[in-house]
Design an enzyme around this catalytic site. Structure first.
Site, PDB file in Angstrom:
ATOM      1  N   THR A   1       0.834  -1.208   0.000  1.00 41.56           N
ATOM      2  CA  THR A   1       0.000   0.000   0.000  1.00 41.56           C
ATOM      3  C   THR A   1       0.861   1.247   0.000  1.00 41.56           C
ATOM      4  OG1 THR A   1      -1.660  -1.173   1.263  1.00 41.56           O
ATOM      5  CG2 THR A   1      -1.774   1.215   1.342  1.00 41.56           C
TER       6      THR A   1
ATOM      7  N   VAL B   1     -11.968  -6.323   0.670  1.00 40.66           N
ATOM      8  CA  VAL B   1     -11.518  -4.935   0.557  1.00 40.66           C
ATOM      9  C   VAL B   1     -11.042  -4.490   1.939  1.00 40.66           C
ATOM     10  CG1 VAL B   1     -12.269  -2.565   0.136  1.00 40.66           C
ATOM     11  CG2 VAL B   1     -13.088  -4.411  -1.344  1.00 40.66           C
TER      12      VAL B   1
HETATM   13  C1  SD4 Z   1      -5.110  -3.424   3.339  1.00 42.56           C
HETATM   14  N1  SD4 Z   1      -4.068  -1.576   4.455  1.00 42.56           N
HETATM   15  O1  SD4 Z   1      -5.555  -3.795   2.260  1.00 42.56           O
HETATM   16  C2  SD4 Z   1      -3.931  -2.474   3.338  1.00 42.56           C
HETATM   17  C3  SD4 Z   1      -2.657  -3.257   3.350  1.00 42.56           C
HETATM   18  C4  SD4 Z   1      -1.391  -2.509   3.591  1.00 42.56           C
HETATM   19  O2  SD4 Z   1       0.899  -2.482   3.397  1.00 42.56           O
HETATM   20  O3  SD4 Z   1      -1.363  -1.404   4.066  1.00 42.56           O
HETATM   21  N2  SD4 Z   1      -0.261  -3.120   3.272  1.00 42.56           N
HETATM   22  O4  SD4 Z   1      -5.540  -3.826   4.405  1.00 42.56           O
END
Ligand code: SD4
Length: 346
Positions: free
Chosen positions: A205, A234
């Site tokens: 992310t 999601v």
């Molecule tokens: C999620 N917050 O899909 C995202 C994953 C994430 O580094 O931040 N990964 O839950």
């Protein structure tokens, strides 16, 4: 590539030396634009955003460019070539929010290269905030986005094949700059430690928040979501108030880590509200982390959540559950710097 030691020397204590002006106390100094992104790979994102801010552009355009830059980076963690869900599909989520509570979001979007830009289109051209799945893809195609071929990066392909052997969903603790992450990050620079040395996916992310020269704040978040998630899952990243929130009176916050835990607390919105109550960006992020930990302190040892925050005076802060979270700051005063975040578990 800054070494761990160098990271520490650039600790958050160095932030005041960025020379950022304050608007508090009724006096307004000339604002210096600033952009802050999650992780080391925030360097790529900030490089996308900075030319816009430097030219006096709007924070919204800057954060969109940050998203585009990272979605264009094949060696990084987000975008079309990133980790698939358990059925082998890469499904992307993104959102964007401006200084007037306008926001747009796409979830479960397949085969479109720039979800962040589709999210902006949703925001600017529809009466809605969020479009999902086939509808989001149809909307993207109607708005001139191309349908891209399905293609995993070599790392993602390898990680997925490996995962299929046990098919066990066990998200890892997202960290940065550990001896266990690929040290060179190959290719385009010192960023994107998307995989551990054993090929396990790390983080997926990118979040960016920015303050422009006119004093307006905006933010974006783009992700492929947790690797090998259930088809259709999601996370927090495209959810306004969870993964991202912007209130132009206060500032902006973006989150990363285990999305389910962020959603429960409406993490980004909560942190903005805590800043409204007078907390510094770091203290606001810390309180959100503490609330998440408090819910189940034992389980909190097993996952990561991290937040970055920016207030209207250009002050930056971050906090994470686990150590080895980093964030990247670019302002007019200094070159881009990567900072280690403080964390609940040291
Ligand atoms: C999620 N917050 O899909 C995202 C994953 C994430 O580094 O931040 N990964 O839950």
């Amino acid at each position: 590539m800054p070494s761990r030691r160098r990271f520490l020397s650039l600790s958050t204590f160095a932030l005041p030396s960025l020379g950022l002006p304050t608007l508090f106390g009724g006096k307004s100094a000339a604002l210096k634009p600033i952009v802050v992104s999650t992780w080391d790979s925030g360097v790529t994102a900030n490089n996308g955003a900075w030319p816009v801010l430097k030219a006096g552009g709007h924070a919204l355009d800057a954060v969109e460019q940050a998203g585009i830059a990272i979605e264009n980076e094949p060696s990084c963690c987000v975008g079309l070539e990133a980790n698939p869900d358990r059925d082998g599909h890469v499904t992307l989520d993104a959102c964007i929010m401006d200084d007037r509570f306008n926001c747009g979001s796409v979830v479960f979007l397949e085969r479109i290269k720039h979800p962040v830009s589709v999210a902006r289109k949703v925001m600017e051209t529809t009466p809605h905030v969020m479009l999902a799945g086939a509808g989001a893809q149809q909307f993207a195609l109607q708005n001139g986005f191309a349908l891209e071929p399905v293609k995993l990066s070599a790392d993602a392909q390898k990680a997925y094949q490996n995962w299929l052997k046990k098919s066990e969903y066990k998200p890892v603790i997202n960290i940065e700059n550990s001896p266990k992450t690929k040290p060179s990050r190959k290719g385009n620079g010192p960023f994107a430690p998307s995989y551990f040395d054993d090929g396990t996916p790390n983080h997926d992310t990118m979040g960016t928040i920015a303050l422009d020269v006119s004093g307006n704040v905006s933010g974006m978040c783009t992700t492929s979501g947790m690797a090998f998630k259930l088809h259709g899952r999601v996370g927090d990243s495209p959810i306004i108030g969870a993964g991202l929130y912007v209130d132009n009176e206060i500032g902006a916050v973006v989150c990363t880590g285990q999305g389910e835990e962020v959603i429960r607390m409406a993490g980004a919105h909560l942190a903005v509200e805590l800043m409204r109550q007078g907390k510094s960006p770091e203290a606001a992020c810390r309180e959100v982390v503490e609330r998440i930990v408090k819910r189940d302190p034992e389980r909190a040892k097993t996952f990561q959540v991290a937040l970055i925050a920016l207030n209207k005076s250009g002050e930056v802060g971050a906090y994470a559950i686990q150590k080895e979270f980093s964030y990247t700051v670019t302002s007019g005063e200094t070159p881009t710097k990567v900072f280690p975040s403080k964390s609940y578990f040291g």
